[in-house]
Design an enzyme around this catalytic site. Sequence first.
Site, short mmCIF file in Angstrom:
data_model
loop_
_atom_site.label_atom_id
_atom_site.label_comp_id
_atom_site.label_asym_id
_atom_site.label_seq_id
_atom_site.Cartn_x
_atom_site.Cartn_y
_atom_site.Cartn_z
N GLU A 51 11.54 -2.32 -7.41
CA GLU A 51 10.17 -2.51 -7.92
C GLU A 51 9.61 -1.22 -8.52
O GLU A 51 9.61 -0.17 -7.86
CB GLU A 51 9.26 -2.98 -6.78
N LYS A 107 3.05 -5.94 3.07
CA LYS A 107 4.14 -5.98 2.07
C LYS A 107 4.22 -4.63 1.37
O LYS A 107 5.31 -4.08 1.14
CB LYS A 107 3.88 -7.11 1.08
N ASP A 114 19.18 -2.02 8.66
CA ASP A 114 19.04 -3.46 8.41
C ASP A 114 17.57 -3.77 8.13
O ASP A 114 16.76 -3.88 9.04
CB ASP A 114 19.56 -4.20 9.66
N HIS A 132 1.09 0.02 -12.66
CA HIS A 132 2.15 -0.99 -12.75
C HIS A 132 2.50 -1.26 -14.20
O HIS A 132 3.66 -1.39 -14.56
CB HIS A 132 1.66 -2.29 -12.12
C1 MEV Z 1 2.76 -4.42 -4.54
O1 MEV Z 1 4.17 -4.48 -4.42
C2 MEV Z 1 2.15 -3.92 -3.27
C3 MEV Z 1 0.63 -3.98 -3.23
O2 MEV Z 1 0.19 -5.31 -3.54
C4 MEV Z 1 0.23 -3.63 -1.81
C5 MEV Z 1 -1.23 -3.85 -1.49
O3 MEV Z 1 -1.86 -4.72 -2.12
O4 MEV Z 1 -1.71 -3.17 -0.56
C6 MEV Z 1 0.01 -3.05 -4.23
#
Ligand code: MEV
Length: 448
Positions: free
Chosen positions: A86, A280, A296, A394
């Site tokens: 990513e 995430k 892992d 991004h």
């Molecule tokens: C993107 O991979 C991760 C984010 O969405 C995490 C977040 O929103 O805290 C930017």
Amino acid sequence: MTKKAVKGFSKLSKDGKIEWIANEYLNGDENCIHLLKSYWHNDKATQKIHDEFIENTISNFYLPFGIAPNFLINNEIFCIPMAIEESSVVAAAAKSATFWMERGGFKAEVLSTTKIGHVHFAWYGDYEILAAFFESIKHKFLEGTSHLTSNMRARGGGIKDIQLVNKTDLEPNYYQIMAKFETCEAMGANFINSLLEEFSKIFQAELENSSLSIDDKKVLILMCILSNYTPECIVRAEVSCNIEELTEGTNLSADEFAKKFEQAIHVARIEPYRATTHNKGIFNGIDAVVIATGNDFRAIEACGHTYASRNGSYSSLTDVEITEDGIFNFWIEIPLALGTIGGLTSLHPMVKFAHQLLGNPNAEQLMKIIASAGLAQNFGAIRSLVTTGIQKGHMKMHLLNILNQLGATEKERLEVKSYFETKVVSHQAVVEHFCKIRGINQKDLTKN
Ligand code: MEV
């Protein structure tokens, strides 16, 4: 066309497997065959190592391997290796690391290192009889496995506790032998699973040889397996500074920034929809280092998410506090059952390199490094979200990916990048502008 089932696929050579797939699924497409083989390593010995990690290997699958430098953790500087596909993740980690390096860095501490596993079984008699019997034979589990634990004991690890757990409130006749382990520098899955299987054999043999009634000797061993949930294998990492030092690069006042940051964490603590995305983002950083260091990541993620739900509702893995005298404290507490020996760590050449780069840490040091990476990632994400938004960063990377897909020349890349400096990046807008400067129609693009 209906595909044919295959028998003995695993017995085919690697070439044979590729040939079969190409004929059966790809109309013999030579390009696909070439693609698969082009990802083989030039060095046959290195390729053989990769072939043997899993079954039915036909090629390799690359992930970018990046570096986030300038991580100051407990007064020591690290260059952290990250394997991830990513865009923006490594850049965000590196940016946070530099930010915190100038503010004292990360302070990390391992709170506990206990792993856990269970023999799940059904027993049909009176609980009191089972409990008394279990107590009377408990020492046999240690004695009967001492040959398996001697090396680990010599390293300071081994079996820490064995208990009978009554689960009949959840399921009739359901019990566990629950054991806790210290596995030192190993993640310990093989060690734990071998011991659990041995415990079940000892348990059955002892029951069989006991003076219990025929009915009370009946046991159904369901399974013996470690638990990837390790709430007693916890690391904490934190950063802190005066709130006045937080606003670098933002157009918010110190108070505004700190408040917004605090609220963002609060939302992630109370709202599972937000907590999932929040965590995430943390795992963007954690998984990337876990993969690079040959651990892992599925186990690490599964455990982290269960831990995030431990109070009955899924919640943030990080937390923040702003003290009355204006100190910003931001921390993560997370279970990380990691190993620095065994598994891929001594086999995969890039994993070996990652460990070398980190100074060959032991498991506890690696826990601290990885928790710091997760905290840095979360800090970067929240900081962007409550200030500029994440799309800005991004989209810069997205633009590069689109230009790569389009096969843009260096000159075209520069032109497109400069054009989008002040414009919103979207796939369509980039394609349109690219076609314009190349002087082609969009429908001609596929001919590139
Ligand atoms: C993107 O991979 C991760 C984010 O969405 C995490 C977040 O929103 O805290 C930017």
